[in-house]
Design an enzyme around this catalytic site. Structure first.
Site, PDB file in Angstrom:
ATOM      1  N   GLY A  69       0.813  -1.221   0.000  1.00  8.49           N
ATOM      2  CA  GLY A  69       0.000   0.000   0.000  1.00  8.49           C
ATOM      3  C   GLY A  69       0.843   1.266   0.000  1.00  8.49           C
ATOM      4  N   ASP A 108       8.908   3.987   8.332  1.00  9.76           N
ATOM      5  CA  ASP A 108       8.009   3.379   9.299  1.00  9.76           C
ATOM      6  C   ASP A 108       6.981   4.436   9.668  1.00  9.76           C
ATOM      7  OD1 ASP A 108       7.915   0.686  10.619  1.00  9.76           O
ATOM      8  OD2 ASP A 108       7.484   1.973  12.330  1.00  9.76           O
ATOM      9  N   SER A 109       5.733   3.999   9.766  1.00  8.21           N
ATOM     10  CA  SER A 109       4.649   4.950  10.037  1.00  8.21           C
ATOM     11  C   SER A 109       3.799   4.431  11.170  1.00  8.21           C
ATOM     12  CB  SER A 109       3.760   5.105   8.803  1.00  8.21           C
ATOM     13  OG  SER A 109       4.508   5.519   7.703  1.00  8.21           O
ATOM     14  N   ASP A 119      -6.878   4.221   7.244  1.00 10.95           N
ATOM     15  CA  ASP A 119      -7.498   5.254   6.396  1.00 10.95           C
ATOM     16  C   ASP A 119      -9.019   5.371   6.587  1.00 10.95           C
ATOM     17  OD1 ASP A 119      -5.158   6.185   5.343  1.00 10.95           O
ATOM     18  OD2 ASP A 119      -5.283   5.060   3.477  1.00 10.95           O
ATOM     19  N   HIS A 167       0.935  12.218   5.725  1.00  6.71           N
ATOM     20  CA  HIS A 167       2.184  12.099   6.474  1.00  6.71           C
ATOM     21  C   HIS A 167       3.296  11.536   5.595  1.00  6.71           C
ATOM     22  CE1 HIS A 167      -0.377   8.677   6.412  1.00  6.71           C
ATOM     23  NE2 HIS A 167       0.523   7.854   6.906  1.00  6.71           N
TER      24      HIS A 167
END
Ligand code: IMP
Length: 189
Positions: A17, A70-71, A147, A172
């Site tokens: 994604g 990394d999120s 989301d 972001h």
């Protein structure tokens, strides 16, 4: 904005994604993204920066520019939860516990990305954030992860109801990756 010399960057991630979002954001900077799917050994870390440094360590010795990220999804009224554990929490429980916990708590939330770039022995970090609130119920089918429950500030639709271009305008990840793109413009290949 476009770099004189197009360059290729290897984007290493297990998450499909993230790839189109990152690719589209870097394209205007003359960057072509090559995706290498890889499962990283993520450390038990309190901060995204530590996770990203560990990922950069795992790609030491790779050729050219190597990009990792990394999120996480952070909810201040839950002391930042799920934060660095966002992927695990979603896989194990889905949205339900978060929506339950927020029935009686402030709904402010933000996404944060830390992007890490390596070339040889040098490494650089870039941060991007987007603020908003947690929706009362999931909506939309676009995007991935959290989301469907994230309402960016000033929006009436979730990220999952937005077009990829709308999400990329403020996300972001796009904010962190635009910093990567600006950094790469004019640097040696
Ligand atoms: P990571 O792959 O370790 O960075 O895990 C981050 C997790 O945070 C993902 O699996 C998603 O659940 C969530 N996440 C990160 N970025 C996004 C986004 O842009 N939208 C929705 N969820 C996201």
């Amino acid at each position: 904005m476009v770099s004189a010399r197009p360059r290729s960057v290897t984007f290493v991630s297990r998450n499909a994604g993230k790839v189109p979002e990152t690719r589209e954001t870097l394209r205007p900077y003359g960057v072509t993204l090559r995706w290498r799917r890889k499962e990283f050994i993520e450390p038990q870390a309190a901060r995204l920066e530590e996770v990203v440094r560990a990922k950069l360590h795992e790609v030491e010795g790779w050729a050219g520019y190597v990009l990792v990220e990394d999120s996480g999804f952070f909810i201040p009224s839950l002391n930042g939860f799920p934060g660095v554990y966002s992927a695990h929490v979603l896989e194990a429980w889905g949205f339900t516990p978060i929506l339950e916990l927020l029935r009686s708590r402030p709904r402010e939330a933000y996404f944060r990305t830390v992007a890490g770039l390596r070339r040889g022995r040098s490494e650089w970090l870039f941060v991007g954030e987007v603020r908003g609130t947690v929706a009362r119920r999931p909506a939309g089918h676009g995007g991935f992860g959290y989301d469907p429950i994230f309402l960016p500030r000033g929006w009436k639709r979730t990220f999952a109801e937005a077009t990829p271009e709308e999400k990329n305008g403020i996300s972001h990840r796009a904010r962190a990756m635009r910093k990567v793109g600006k950094f790469l413009v004019g640097r040696p290949t």
